[in-house]
Design a protein around this motif. Structure first.
Motif, PDB file in Angstrom:
ATOM      1  N   LEU A  84       0.859  -1.170   0.000  1.00 16.09           N
ATOM      2  CA  LEU A  84       0.000   0.000   0.000  1.00 16.09           C
ATOM      3  C   LEU A  84       0.897   1.222   0.000  1.00 16.09           C
ATOM      4  O   LEU A  84       1.577   1.504   0.973  1.00 16.09           O
ATOM      5  N   ASN A 133       7.852  -0.594   3.444  1.00 11.08           N
ATOM      6  CA  ASN A 133       7.003  -1.707   3.020  1.00 11.08           C
ATOM      7  C   ASN A 133       7.673  -2.499   1.900  1.00 11.08           C
ATOM      8  O   ASN A 133       7.702  -3.731   1.921  1.00 11.08           O
ATOM      9  N   SER A 150       1.073   5.135  -0.224  1.00 12.20           N
ATOM     10  CA  SER A 150       0.297   6.365  -0.149  1.00 12.20           C
ATOM     11  C   SER A 150       1.098   7.517  -0.728  1.00 12.20           C
ATOM     12  O   SER A 150       2.315   7.524  -0.711  1.00 12.20           O
ATOM     13  N   SER A 161      -0.990   2.111   7.228  1.00 11.12           N
ATOM     14  CA  SER A 161      -0.004   2.067   6.143  1.00 11.12           C
ATOM     15  C   SER A 161       1.201   1.206   6.510  1.00 11.12           C
ATOM     16  O   SER A 161       1.941   0.771   5.636  1.00 11.12           O
ATOM     17  N   GLN A 203       7.264   5.279   4.750  1.00 10.46           N
ATOM     18  CA  GLN A 203       6.601   4.007   5.006  1.00 10.46           C
ATOM     19  C   GLN A 203       6.488   3.156   3.752  1.00 10.46           C
ATOM     20  O   GLN A 203       6.671   1.938   3.800  1.00 10.46           O
ATOM     21  N   ALA A 204       6.214   3.769   2.627  1.00  6.59           N
ATOM     22  CA  ALA A 204       6.110   3.007   1.380  1.00  6.59           C
ATOM     23  C   ALA A 204       7.429   2.289   1.091  1.00  6.59           C
ATOM     24  O   ALA A 204       7.437   1.117   0.708  1.00  6.59           O
TER      25      ALA A 204
END
Length: 131
Positions: free
Chosen positions: A12, A35, A14, A94, A31-32
């Motif tokens: 995911l 991930n 964002s 997230s 955060q992306a």
């Protein structure tokens, strides 16, 4: 027919599209990126698990391969369910793809260690795989 024991980890992202190739996993900045990096780590662990599984399967008898395949399929189902449970608290955030991938990575590494132990039995150990 060979089956691979993989699952897809949704990423995911964002705030736009992040290109996975552009992510520096030594220093992820958002955060992306975290991930994506966690997913990469899991894929490395999963590849090692599959290599170890194939090596053990090749070493075992027909009866042993059947039992190994049954056990591994059950383990994959357990791992996925366990990580769904373990990461329930982050399910709407997230951070969830990272937390889920970290869980998969940890359990996959543990299973690889277990299968590797079965692959490298000491002679005469009747409790070890490869039968």
């Amino acid at each position: 027919m060979r089956r691979r024991f993989l699952i897809a980890v949704p990423l995911l992202i964002s705030g736009g599209v992040a290109l996975a190739a552009d992510v520096n996993c030594r220093n992820p900045l958002d955060q992306a990126s975290m991930n994506i990096c966690a997913d990469r780590d899991f894929k490395v662990a999963d590849k090692k698990l599959n290599e170890t599984y194939r090596a053990l399967s090749a070493k075992t008898s027909k009866a042993g391969r059947d039992k190994l395949q049954k056990a591994q399929r059950a383990w994959v189902s357990w791992r996925d369910a366990q990580c769904q449970l373990n990461t329930l608290g982050s399910a709407d955030g997230s951070v969830h793809p990272m937390v889920y991938a970290l869980c998969l990575d940890q359990l996959t590494q543990a299973q690889t260690k277990l299968l590797d132990g079965q692959l490298h039995c000491q002679e005469g150990d009747t409790s070890c795989g490869g039968q």
